[in-house]
Write an enzyme that holds these catalytic residues in place. Structure first.
Site, PDB file in Angstrom:
ATOM      1  N   GLY A 147      18.730  -3.338  26.604  1.00 25.34           N
ATOM      2  CA  GLY A 147      18.692  -3.779  25.220  1.00 25.34           C
ATOM      3  C   GLY A 147      18.865  -5.280  25.105  1.00 25.34           C
ATOM      4  N   CYS A 148      18.528  -5.800  23.941  1.00 19.71           N
ATOM      5  CA  CYS A 148      18.542  -7.249  23.724  1.00 19.71           C
ATOM      6  C   CYS A 148      19.959  -7.809  23.706  1.00 19.71           C
ATOM      7  CB  CYS A 148      17.809  -7.577  22.435  1.00 19.71           C
ATOM      8  SG  CYS A 148      18.345  -6.584  21.017  1.00 19.71           S
TER       9      CYS A 148
END
Lengths: 344, 344, 344, 344
Positions: A147-148
Site C-alpha cells: 500500500g501507499c
C-alpha cells in the site's frame, strides 16, 4: 514483454498505462474494465490520446488474457485478486496485485481488518516492497504490491528498527495523502468542494494499512510491534508525507542514526536520503518513483522524527509495481522509471 | 468603543478590521503600517472597499493613538509589542497583543526560544486563551493573545490533563496549518508555486509555539510537561488541524473521556464537541471563531487521539482577540463573532 | 551534444534541466545564475537531487560557456539575450532564446511594447514556433522561442486564417495561464494566499504577447491583423487555455473547418486535434509537450470558438525549446519529449 | 418573518441557511430534502452545528409548509418550481425560485433551452435582478432569481447598452465559475482530482444562461441582442469572473463610459465600481453579496472590456434571493447581507 492491466480505469490503472507506455521493454496487451467494456480508454482519459488508444475489454475470459500476457497487473479493490490469482494458478504468467489480498503472511489478519473471507488462503505471495524483499521478488510469480501509506511508513523506520536504535513501543505514524489515494469512485467526500481548502483525519485507529506496516516492523524488530497510525486527506492530487515518531534508545547518537539510513539505502536508486534537519516536501518527488527521507532528533524529548515523501500513484502503487516487474524479469530495476519529479 | 490596530496590513490585522467593522460596539480609530503609511487600506485590500476606506498612519506617535483609543490591538511580529506596551504603560488604554512578547510567565523561556532580550520583563500580561483564563482577562489591561497552533493544541488536551486521564509524558502534537499562518511576507516558500500541490513539515523540534503549549499543559498538570510538537504547511488559505496523541492512564473509559470534555466545555459558545469517532474538518469552522473537537480511543495501543480544528486567523488570532476585547469590556463574549463558517 | 542553460534557476530554466536530463543525446554543460552563483542547483531544487547535482556558475565568461557548448538556452527576462547573442555572434554555438528579444521582425514593435532600446537590432532570428517554421529553424543558429500564450493562440487560429475561413477583424483571444507563467520572483501577487481560490485578468489591452500573436496572424492572413488579447491568472501551477473567438466567413461549413485543422496538423506529433465539440482541459497535457485543440461553431452568432491547451513550461517554453534544438541538430523532433501527460 | 427552504441540502440551499441564520428579521421554518428526509441538517453539514440543528422534512405536504411560512425559497433543479408554485398559487406566501423555471418572459424560450414542457406557462414572475427590477420585485409574490453567470454578465454591460455606448452585435462574454456552480451531485467531472489543477470550457454555444442574458440585454437595447457566451470551470470553490467584450460606438469617450456606470450604480450598496484599468479578483468579493466591476478601453481595437466578479452562491444565488426577500417585505435591502468578503 507483454503486460495486461486488470482494472485499467482507476487512477492506479491509468498510471500503470502511463509507465508501461514509456517502458522500453514492455508492450501493453489487454486492458480491462467491467463498467466501461468496449470503450476506448483514450475517450475516458484524453491525456492518453495518440498514445494508448486501446479498447477496454472485460476480465471475464482470464485465460485469454493470461495467454496473451507475460505479466498481469491487478489494479482492483481488494477481494478480486484472490479470485483472479486462484483461477490463473497454473498459468505461466506473473501476477502483480496492487490490492490488499495477498499482503499478509497470516490470512487471519487480512480477514480481520478487511472483514472478508479469503478465498485463496494457501497461496503465498512475496511482499513487493522492492528495496526490502528484492531477492524474493526475483523468484516469484505472485507479488503483493504494498500500500501507499505502507511503503512510506515502512521505509522511514525500518533502518532504525533493524539497527536497534529506537524503542518499538509507542511508535506514532501521522500520515497525509493526496486525494488520488481515495480513488475515482463517486463519493461525496471526494468532490472538489469537499476536499478543496479542507483537511481532516480518517480511519483513525482502524485503517487497513496499519497491520501491513506492523507486519514488516515486527519482522525487522524480531518481536510484535503495535503502532498508532493516522491517515489524513490532503487537498492535493498526489503525494504522501509520513511523519513518524519514535523514542530513541538511550545514548543513540546522530551519527548512528545517519549510519543506519546510509547502510540500508546507500545503493538504492529510488531512495534519496535528505539527511538530518531536512523536511522533504511531497512536490520534491511528484510523478516520480523516488522516496525522499529526512529526520530530526529532539534532545528535549529523546524522540526521533522521520519524515518521508513519495508519490502515492508511483512508488506508492504503479511505479513500485513496475519496479517489481523489472526485478521479476531480470531487467535493470529502474528501467522505464527514471522520470524526474515534476516541479512545480 | 474605539479600537486601533497597530500593524493593520498583515493577514491578522486585516482580519481584525473585518471583525471590528461588523462589531456592533466597536469603531475603528487608527490603523497603522510603517511600510504603507499614507495609503488607503482599501487600495491594498480591495475587499474592504466601501467599508473601511481609512488611511494608514505611522505608529510613531503612540500617545496620540492611545488617546483616541479604548483598546489597541498589536498585530506585529514579536519584539515590537514589548516596546509599545512599555511606552503606553501609564495610559488608560487596553492592549491586546497578538504576538509572542507577553505570552510567557517566565521571561527566560521567551528569550531562549525567540533569541531576543525582553525589554519589558517585569510587566505581566494575562494569557488570553479566553475559555481557560476568562476571569483574569476580565480584569486586565494587557492581554497576550495565544498563538494559533497553541490555541488548538491546548484546547484539545487540557480537559484530559486536568481530569488526570492521560499520561503527561510522551504527548505528540502533529499540527497542520493553512498558509495565512506564514504571513504576507515575500518569501520563496510562500509563493503559490511553492505551496500549491505541496505539503511538508517545518520547525521540527524547535517551533516557538512548543513552550507556549507546554506552559499551559504544565499548569493544568501541576508538573512540568514536555511535548513533541511538529507543524506542517497545508496548501489552503485558512485552518489548523491538530492531531494530538496521548497515552490513556490504565482503566480510563470512553465515558470518562467524554465527561472530561463536557465538564470543561459544555457552556462554551465557541467550542463544539463533535464527540467520539468524529474527525473534524478545517472547513467546518472556516472564517468563524469556532473550535471543533473530536476524538478516538485505540484499544490496541491504549492511546487517545484528539483532533481539533480552528481558523488560524479567527480563533487562532483576530477572533480570539476580539473575544478577549468583549470580555475586557464586559460585553457578551460572542458579540460581533457569531459568523457562521463559510462552507464550502 | 553539450547544452548550457543561462538562467537555470527560474521555472523555465529548471524545466529545461528536467527535459535535458532525460534527453538521450544531450548532456548538460554549464548552468548559470547570477544571484546563486556557486550554489548546487539541487540544494535550491531538491527534486533534482541525485540527477543534476551541478554548481551554478556566473554567465560572466560567456566565451568559456560557448566553447563548452553546442547549444545555449537563454532563460532570462527580456533585455539580456540581445547582449548575449551579440557577444557570441562569431562563436560556433547555436542559441535558443526563451525571452522576447528576437521574436519580432520589426525591432520597433519590440521597442514599443517592451519599452526598451534593442541593442542588437540587425540580427535576425528564426521564430521558433516549430510546427509553422520548421524549415527555417533547421538552418539557423539563433532561435527566438515563442511565448507561452503566443504558441497556444497562434496554433488555434492559424489554420483557419490560412484557409481563409474566418474574418481577421474582431478576433478575441481570452487566455488563462497557470501561475508558473508569472515566474519565481517575489511579488505580492504571486503569493499562495494571493493566487489560491482567486482568479483575475491582467495586462488587459496591453500584454506583450499581443503583437507577437498579431505578427504571425498577419503573416498568414497576408494583411495586418489586430486582435483583442486578455490574459488571466489561474490558481494552478501549469497550463494555458486559450479561448479564441472569430467570425466565420459566410457559408463556411463544419467540414471546411475540420479540413483546415487536419490539413495543417495531421502529421504533427505534438498537436492532438480533439475535434468539433471537444473542450480540451489543461490537465490533459500537463507536463507534456502536447497541444490539444477543440472547437465549436455557433449557428446563432456565426462564430467559431477554438479552444486549445498546452503546458506553459513545456510546449510554452522549455519543451518547444528542446523541440527546436532537435530540429536544429537534425534529430527526430520528439527526441526526449515523449513524456505522457501527468493525470491526475 | 418565517422562511422555508425547499431543497436545503444543495450548496445554494445551505448558503441560504447561513444567510437566514444571520438575518435579524428571519426565522427558519421548514427545510426540506427528499433524499435525506428525517436527517438533521447539521449531521450532513457539520459547519451548521450549534446553529441550525433542524430536521429535514419532505416537501410532499406543500400546504403545511406554506401555512407555516411567509416566504418559501426553492433551491432545486429546474422543473420542480413550476409544480410547487402552481400548487401554492392561491396561498398567501411569497415564493423566490432560484432555478430557471420562471426566468423567461417567453415560455417557448424556456422550453427550447431546457428541453422541457412548462407546466405553469401562464404565471408571470418578476425577474429578480434586484438592482434592475427593484420596483417590480417590491410588488410581487413570485420572484425568479437570476442565474449566477447571468447576474454577473448583465450587470457588466447593461449600463453601456442602456446608454447606447456599445454595438449590440458581436458581444462576447467569456465567463469563469467556481465549482460550487456545478452543484453537489456525484459526477466524475466534479471530483477533486478532475477539477484540481485543471481548467476547461463547457456548454460552449449552448449554455442555458445565454438566453437569460440576451433577454435583459435585448430589453435595455430595445432590439434583439444575440451574444456569444462561454462558461469555464475554475478550480476554486466560489466566485465568477465575467470578461465581457463589446465594440464601442465611434467617438465614445472614457468619461462617457464612466458616467454610464456611475449613473446606473452610484447608489447601489452591493455594486462597487472599481473603475477604468481595474481588474477585479474573485476573492475581493468572496462570501459577500458584492459585485465589483472594472473596465478597460482598447484604442487599437475600439473595444471595451468589462470585467466583473461576484460570489456565485451569494449574489449569484442565495444572497440575491435574500436581497429580494428584503425588498418584497419592505426591509432595508442590505439587512442580513452586510458580510465583509473573506480575504484571504
Amino acid at each position: 514483454m507483454k503486460a495486461s492491466v486488470i482494472g485499467a480505469t482507476g487512477f492506479a490503472g491509468a498510471e500503470l498505462l502511463r509507465l508501461l507506455d514509456g517502458h522500453p521493454e514492455a508492450e501493453i496487451s489487454y486492458i480491462t474494465s467491467e463498467s466501461s467494456t468496449g470503450e476506448n480508454i483514450a475517450t475516458m482519459y484524453p491525456h492518453l490520446k495518440g498514445r494508448i488508444e486501446k479498447e477496454l475489454t472485460s476480465m471475464e475470459d482470464l485465460n485469454k488474457i493470461a495467454d496473451a500476457s507475460d505479466v498481469i497487473f491487478i489494479a482492483l479493490p481488494h477481494g478480486h485478486a484472490m479470485k483472479i490469482a486462484k483461477t490463473l494458478k497454473n498459468k505461466d504468467v506473473k501476477i502483480i496485485d496492487l490490492g490488499g489480498d495477498y499482503r499478509f503472511k497470516d490470512v487471519k489478519v487480512f480477514e480481520e481488518w478487511y472483514k472478508t473471507t479469503h478465498e485463496d488462503p494457501d497461496t503465498k505471495a512475496v511482499y513487493g516492497l522492492t528495496e526490502l524483499y528484492r531477492d524474493q521478488v526475483k523468484g516469484t510469480n505472485l507479488v503483493a504490491n504494498p500500500g501507499c501509506y505502507t511503503t512510506c511508513s515502512i521505509l522511514s523506520l525500518v533502518p532504525l528498527i533493524k539497527a536497534g536504535l529506537i524503542e518499538t513501543k509507542g511508535i506514532v505514524v501521522d500520515a497525509k495523502s493526496g486525494t488520488t489515494g481515495a480513488g475515482r469512485g463517486l463519493k461525496l467526500g471526494s468532490l472538489y468542494c469537499s476536499v478543496n481548502e479542507n483537511f481532516h483525519a480518517y480511519g483513525v485507529a482502524n485503517h487497513r494499512h496499519t497491520p501491513e506496516i506492523e507486519q514488516v516492523y515486527s519482522e525487522f524488530a524480531g518481536e510484535p510491534v503495535i503502532i498508532q497510525f493516522t491517515p489524513h486527506l490532503l487537498p492535493v492530487d498526489r503525494g504522501i508525507l509520513a511523519t513518524c515518531y519514535a523514542q530513541l534508545k538511550p545514548g543513540v547518537t546522530e551519527q548512528q542514526v545517519a549510519d543506519a539510513f546510509t547502510n540500508m539505502y546507500k545503493d538504492e536508486y529510488f531512495i534519496r536520503l535528505r539527511g538530518l534537519g531536512a523536511c522533504p516536501e511531497i512536490k520534491d518527488v511528484r510523478a516520480s518513483n523516488y522516496v525522499d527521507i529526512g529526520w530530526s532528533l529532539d534532545k528535549r524529548t529523546g524522540k526521533i522524527i522521520v519524515m518521508s515523501v513519495l508519490d502515492n500513484l508511483v512508488k506508492g502503487a504503479a511505479g513500485q509495481a513496475v519496479q517489481n516487474m523489472n526485478v521479476m524479469f531480470g531487467l535493470e530495476e529502474n528501467t522505464g522509471l527514471k522520470h524526474m519529479p515534476i516541479y512545480p
